[in-house]
Design a protein around this motif. Structure first.
Motif, short mmCIF file in Angstrom:
data_model
loop_
_atom_site.label_atom_id
_atom_site.label_comp_id
_atom_site.label_asym_id
_atom_site.label_seq_id
_atom_site.Cartn_x
_atom_site.Cartn_y
_atom_site.Cartn_z
N GLU A 287 -17.55 -17.27 -17.57
CA GLU A 287 -16.78 -17.89 -16.49
C GLU A 287 -16.77 -19.41 -16.64
O GLU A 287 -15.72 -20.05 -16.45
N GLN B 10 -13.56 -21.80 -17.34
CA GLN B 10 -13.20 -22.90 -16.46
C GLN B 10 -13.17 -24.25 -17.18
O GLN B 10 -12.37 -25.13 -16.85
N THR B 11 -14.06 -24.44 -18.16
CA THR B 11 -14.21 -25.75 -18.79
C THR B 11 -13.66 -25.81 -20.22
O THR B 11 -13.39 -26.89 -20.72
N VAL C 135 -8.34 -18.63 -13.28
CA VAL C 135 -9.65 -18.30 -13.85
C VAL C 135 -10.51 -17.65 -12.77
O VAL C 135 -10.33 -17.87 -11.58
N SER D 43 -13.90 -16.73 -10.54
CA SER D 43 -14.95 -17.54 -9.91
C SER D 43 -15.95 -16.65 -9.18
O SER D 43 -16.63 -17.10 -8.27
#
Length: 468
Positions: free
Chosen positions: A22, A26-27, A275, A277
């Motif tokens: 995850e 996200q990054t 994305v 979470s």
């Protein structure tokens, strides 16, 4: 040897593995970097709750020393903030609570000193007047036993600090901290790692005597220290140049899980803006469960033993490592690092077992996972320290470009690459045609690359000149 394979995330407990994916989603940071950072976080929260017992009840901490080499722009800070968010929030709350408690403590100390002064005045008066001071002395003795207890300062992490500050803190009631930094230049260039024998003692969990000129001797006993440092190659290179021989000689690097993930810069395309979470909160919830248990039971640590099956697997792994230390063995040139591999493996197994919430002895599943993770770090260590006995040291721009070309081709399973690829995706400071031409010319003259031209396109191939 792994080459450039990714961290074996598939062996991690689901709540950790899903959270890593995850964060990566996200990054778009390097997966291996995220996984290493998460191992450091798990070590930080678990180290004051559990120890691990290996063969013959040999007990050791579960603290890990982790160093991850990652350049500027890899989103190290973002990853750290995501993983550590509830811990940072807890530290703020604990500090606010401590400030309130310290105000009450200082007030109670003033009352104590006033009572002490009054009793001392009475005692002097009784002695001067020839009266019996027994009752006053008893009152003074009882008062001394009621001196206000210092409030506990629960501090979980240090960043830019000194060995003296860490020692002072670990002499207190809370004896579990981490030195964590997503930009560890201040750590390697500062004071925190100036006393490596002390740092090593903390990894060992040994008792350490703290002596000051004008203060009585104090002991650091059963303290725990996690290191989780993300550092740019130029910083670690300079550190190696200054203190590499010392750090290696006294076993600091032997205790350290060190890696250099392949950069994702240039590949971070947005293909799906949506994305997930849902997994990070689950990971955070488990972190806080463990920390709260640790604070509530700050003077008690559980010692995890290996199950019979896991113990046999650990023994087999230990024997394999020992065999590879022989002449011509895979680890014959890395005996210092090999001597700590089995212990690091045991620590990782205990951490994974406990973090996953599994009960009883460390399972065979956790042991197998720890072996695969340890083997991955062995490959990284050998890749970084091979031959030159220094950490993939990029002493010149030409060397750095050589390694980037080699890693890019390995990562993409290419025998060679276009010169323009360097200008498009290479390190930012090499995206200049004149600079690239100069560096490629240097590498060509050293026999580290081959070059061929087809039409208007120049192709580059990195040679295995350095035997890694």
């Amino acid at each position: 040897m792994s080459g450039d394979r990714e961290f074996p995330i598939h062996v991690l407990p689901a709540r950790a593995g899903h959270a890593i994916y995850e964060v990566v989603q996200q990054t778009q940071a390097p997966l291996s970097m995220v996984a290493a950072d998460m191992l450091g976080v798990i070590s930080l929260v678990c180290q004051n709750r559990i120890d691990v017992c290996r063969l013959n009840n040999l007990r050791s901490p579960t603290s890990l020393f982790i160093v991850t080499i990652a350049e500027s722009g890899e989103r190290k800070s973002t990853v750290s903030k995501l993983l550590m968010k509830p811990i940072y929030q807890l530290e703020e709350r604990l500090f606010d609570l401590y400030k309130q408690e310290i105000i009450k403590w200082r007030y109670n100390v003033k009352i104590f000193k006033a009572e002490e002064k009054a009793l001392m005045s009475r005692l002097k008066s009784e002695i001067r007047g020839g009266k019996d001071p027994t009752i006053t002395r008893e009152s003074l003795s009882m008062l001394q036993d009621s001196y206000p207890v210092d409030p506990v300062r629960y501090k979980l992490t240090f960043n830019d600090t000194t060995p003296a500050a860490i020692k002072e803190y670990l002499c207190g009631d809370w004896r579990s901290v981490g030195i964590l930094s997503d930009e560890a230049g201040t750590i390697f260039n500062g004071y925190a790692l100036n006393e490596l024998p002390f740092v090593n003692k903390m990894w060992d969990g040994a008792t350490y005597s703290v002596e000051r000129k004008n203060a009585p001797e104090r002991l650091i006993k059963n303290a725990r220290l996690t290191l989780s440092l993300q550092v740019q190659s130029v910083v670690i290179n300079r550190y190696i140049e200054r203190k590499g021989d010392i750090a290696k000689g006294i076993g600091f690097f032997a205790r350290t899980l060190i890696c250099r993930p392949f950069s994702t810069q240039g590949y971070r395309q947005i293909t799906n803006p949506v994305v997930s979470s849902e997994h990070l909160p689950v990971f955070h919830e488990r972190l806080m469960e463990i920390i709260n248990e640790s604070i509530e039971n700050k003077d008690e640590r559980i010692c995890l033993h290996f199950s019979p099956e896991a113990r046999q697997r650990w023994i087999a792994f230990y024997n394999q490592v020992e065999t590879e230390m022989r002449l011509l063995g895979f680890l014959s040139d890395f005996k210092d690092y090999a001597s700590k591999i089995a212990e690091n493996m045991a620590r990782i197994a205990a951490l994974l077992h406990y973090f996953n919430g599994d009960e009883g002895d460390v399972s065979l599943t956790a042991a197998e996972a720890a072996i695969e993770i340890s083997a991955w770090y062995v490959d990284e260590y050998i890749k970084l320290f091979s031959k030159q006995q220094k950490l993939d040291m990029v002493n010149t721009d030409a060397d750095e470009l050589y390694w980037w070309i080699k890693e890019y081709c390995n990562q993409n399973f290419l025998p060679y690459m276009r010169k323009n690829t360097i200008l498009q995706y290479g390190p930012n400071r090499f995206r200049d045609r004149g600079k690239v031409n100069e560096l490629l010319s240097t590498l060509y003259s050293q026999g580290k690359i081959k070059a061929a031209k087809k039409g208007k396109t120049i192709f580059i191939q990195a040679m295995d000149t350095w035997g890694i």
